[in-house]
Scaffold this active site. Sequence first.
Site, PDB file in Angstrom:
ATOM      1  N   HIS A   1      19.743  39.115   3.745  1.00  9.33           N
ATOM      2  CA  HIS A   1      19.405  40.128   2.724  1.00  9.33           C
ATOM      3  C   HIS A   1      18.685  39.402   1.599  1.00  9.33           C
ATOM      4  O   HIS A   1      19.317  38.824   0.708  1.00  9.33           O
ATOM      5  CB  HIS A   1      20.669  40.825   2.219  1.00  9.33           C
ATOM      6  CG  HIS A   1      21.321  41.679   3.261  1.00  9.33           C
ATOM      7  ND1 HIS A   1      20.701  42.793   3.797  1.00  9.33           N
ATOM      8  CD2 HIS A   1      22.515  41.578   3.893  1.00  9.33           C
ATOM      9  CE1 HIS A   1      21.494  43.350   4.704  1.00  9.33           C
ATOM     10  NE2 HIS A   1      22.600  42.627   4.780  1.00  9.33           N
TER      11      HIS A   1
ATOM     12  N   ASN B   1      29.822  36.139  10.466  1.00 14.98           N
ATOM     13  CA  ASN B   1      28.621  36.752   9.891  1.00 14.98           C
ATOM     14  C   ASN B   1      28.712  36.777   8.360  1.00 14.98           C
ATOM     15  O   ASN B   1      29.734  37.207   7.806  1.00 14.98           O
ATOM     16  CB  ASN B   1      28.535  38.197  10.431  1.00 14.98           C
ATOM     17  CG  ASN B   1      27.241  38.906  10.114  1.00 14.98           C
ATOM     18  OD1 ASN B   1      26.158  38.356  10.367  1.00 14.98           O
ATOM     19  ND2 ASN B   1      27.327  40.107   9.577  1.00 14.98           N
TER      20      ASN B   1
ATOM     21  N   GLU C   1      20.901  40.849   9.712  1.00 18.48           N
ATOM     22  CA  GLU C   1      20.773  42.034   8.836  1.00 18.48           C
ATOM     23  C   GLU C   1      19.550  41.914   7.934  1.00 18.48           C
ATOM     24  O   GLU C   1      19.585  42.260   6.750  1.00 18.48           O
ATOM     25  CB  GLU C   1      22.037  42.188   7.969  1.00 18.48           C
ATOM     26  CG  GLU C   1      23.329  42.284   8.758  1.00 18.48           C
ATOM     27  CD  GLU C   1      24.562  42.545   7.909  1.00 18.48           C
ATOM     28  OE1 GLU C   1      24.418  42.913   6.726  1.00 18.48           O
ATOM     29  OE2 GLU C   1      25.675  42.372   8.433  1.00 18.48           O
TER      30      GLU C   1
ATOM     31  N   ASP D   1      16.563  42.164   5.592  1.00 18.47           N
ATOM     32  CA  ASP D   1      15.688  43.040   4.803  1.00 18.47           C
ATOM     33  C   ASP D   1      15.294  42.266   3.552  1.00 18.47           C
ATOM     34  O   ASP D   1      15.984  41.340   3.146  1.00 18.47           O
ATOM     35  CB  ASP D   1      16.308  44.415   4.476  1.00 18.47           C
ATOM     36  CG  ASP D   1      17.680  44.377   3.842  1.00 18.47           C
ATOM     37  OD1 ASP D   1      18.049  43.344   3.246  1.00 18.47           O
ATOM     38  OD2 ASP D   1      18.394  45.392   3.923  1.00 18.47           O
TER      39      ASP D   1
ATOM     40  N   GLU E   1      31.819  38.087   6.120  1.00 19.83           N
ATOM     41  CA  GLU E   1      31.798  37.827   4.668  1.00 19.83           C
ATOM     42  C   GLU E   1      33.133  37.331   4.114  1.00 19.83           C
ATOM     43  O   GLU E   1      33.668  37.893   3.163  1.00 19.83           O
ATOM     44  CB  GLU E   1      31.322  39.084   3.923  1.00 19.83           C
ATOM     45  CG  GLU E   1      29.938  39.523   4.377  1.00 19.83           C
ATOM     46  CD  GLU E   1      29.491  40.868   3.809  1.00 19.83           C
ATOM     47  OE1 GLU E   1      30.206  41.431   2.965  1.00 19.83           O
ATOM     48  OE2 GLU E   1      28.425  41.353   4.221  1.00 19.83           O
TER      49      GLU E   1
HETATM   50  O1  9MR Z   1      24.360  49.427   5.610  1.00 19.45           O
HETATM   51  C1  9MR Z   1      25.708  49.606   5.223  1.00 19.45           C
HETATM   52  C2  9MR Z   1      25.772  50.714   4.193  1.00 19.45           C
HETATM   53  O2  9MR Z   1      25.385  51.943   4.740  1.00 19.45           O
HETATM   54  C3  9MR Z   1      27.169  50.795   3.635  1.00 19.45           C
HETATM   55  O3  9MR Z   1      27.199  51.721   2.591  1.00 19.45           O
HETATM   56  C4  9MR Z   1      27.593  49.420   3.153  1.00 19.45           C
HETATM   57  C5  9MR Z   1      28.989  49.443   2.607  1.00 19.45           C
HETATM   58  O4  9MR Z   1      29.422  48.176   2.257  1.00 19.45           O
HETATM   59  O5  9MR Z   1      27.525  48.497   4.223  1.00 19.45           O
HETATM   60  C6  9MR Z   1      26.246  48.320   4.646  1.00 19.45           C
HETATM   61  O6  9MR Z   1      26.122  47.289   5.570  1.00 19.45           O
HETATM   62  C7  9MR Z   1      26.554  45.997   5.134  1.00 19.45           C
HETATM   63  C8  9MR Z   1      27.044  45.260   6.348  1.00 19.45           C
HETATM   64  O7  9MR Z   1      28.034  45.994   7.005  1.00 19.45           O
HETATM   65  C9  9MR Z   1      27.563  43.880   5.987  1.00 19.45           C
HETATM   66  N1  9MR Z   1      26.598  43.143   5.223  1.00 19.45           N
HETATM   67  C10 9MR Z   1      26.001  43.820   4.089  1.00 19.45           C
HETATM   68  C11 9MR Z   1      25.439  45.165   4.516  1.00 19.45           C
HETATM   69  C12 9MR Z   1      24.742  45.853   3.345  1.00 19.45           C
HETATM   70  O8  9MR Z   1      25.653  46.190   2.363  1.00 19.45           O
END
Ligand code: 9MR
Length: 405
Positions: free
Chosen positions: A230, A194, A260, A262, A153
């Site tokens: 997402h 990513n 990722e 969803d 990101e």
């Molecule tokens: O799924 C992750 C969640 O449990 C955390 O609280 C969050 C914190 O930023 O990160 C989530 O995973 C992220 C991933 O690492 C990167 N892309 C976005 C995902 C959803 O926020």
Amino acid sequence: MVRLSSEILALAVGLLPQLVQGAGLNTAAVAKGKLYFGTATDNPELTDTAYVTQLNNTDDFGQITPGNSQKWDTIEPTQNTFSYTKGDVIANLAKANGQKLRCHNLVWHSQLPSWVTSGTWTNATLLAAMKNHITNVVTHYKGDCYAWDVVNEALNEDGSYRESIWYTTIGPAYLPIAFATAAAADPNVKLYYNDYNIEYSGSKATGALNIVKLIQSYGVKIDGVGLQGHFIVGSTPSQSSQASTMAAYTALGVEVAITELDIRMTLPSTDALLAQQKTDYSGTVAACVATKNCVGVTIWDWTDKYSWVPSTFSGQGAACPWDENYVKKPAYTGILTALGGTATSSTTTSAVSSTSSTSTTTSSGSSATGVAHWGQCGGSGWTGGKTCASGYTCTYFNDYYSQCL
Ligand code: 9MR
């Protein structure tokens, strides 16, 4: 139940396209030439035995990603002190199950410990800290990971670089330096950039293409682009839009993966929203299927019970293919169909349901008449129909899969 002899199993090579029908998501993905279908998971959920039973089901999941436990704040909470306990739990689970591991992530603006975010840095000192982190972590997991999300990101929505501590202190060179450092620590692991909202054409996807070109222009290896996926029900980019964007990345000589996935909705969920979600999941997975160098699809956890969505987007949720009671939603059938499988009982109660949810069946399978020809009738964790329709025999194929033949 009939057991296949090894001779018949050998002959069954020619039957493989049929044998995947009615099988799980990973089995179907592999039969389509993909490396895996997988899911994210996280350490707190691993105390839930019903959850773990399905996580271990390699018929559905051939790959897992630790949702949090390989992030910087977990692994290096104080400078040069590394804590691998949580990440190792998930790496060891993948190993025990024979599942691939996508490792996530090395350099990100989020989930950083305060010694990084509040430190006083120069270009040289921050580069040294970044390289030290990457070298330690990649070396620790050497041989365990199929891929590393090296940088996560790095872009704003308009395709410009995010003003992270990395960018503001080091400049864009932090990206190729991060990739070069990871490659030096493990020359065999796939190195990915990513990001989200880079699955369709636009300024941000152009920014991601430019990141690939930037890294390549330094003579540094980048193997893949991770498209997070997402999405929102009803606003998911079309299959053709996703496929053509994937083609733009692969034209640069890198592979892609949906990392990722969803697809959230405004709650409460309705039949109409669930039907649209099925279409959206199906189109997204179909884009990967249609793209030769799209290696696999990972959902960002498989059950709504442990999805990150409701705590981040107020009033939204139901983003995963299984509901919070571990019952398969229509989305599951949408994914399976896109992968070339045939659902025998699309909304059947999952193998691990901990509640008394009712089981319903679709026209392609009927509990009243038995499991249809080619349908799944047994295997580790399978609680769907075990009796085949008239004229077919439930045939053992392996511990995870028996089929009506
Ligand atoms: O799924 C992750 C969640 O449990 C955390 O609280 C969050 C914190 O930023 O990160 C989530 O995973 C992220 C991933 O690492 C990167 N892309 C976005 C995902 C959803 O926020």
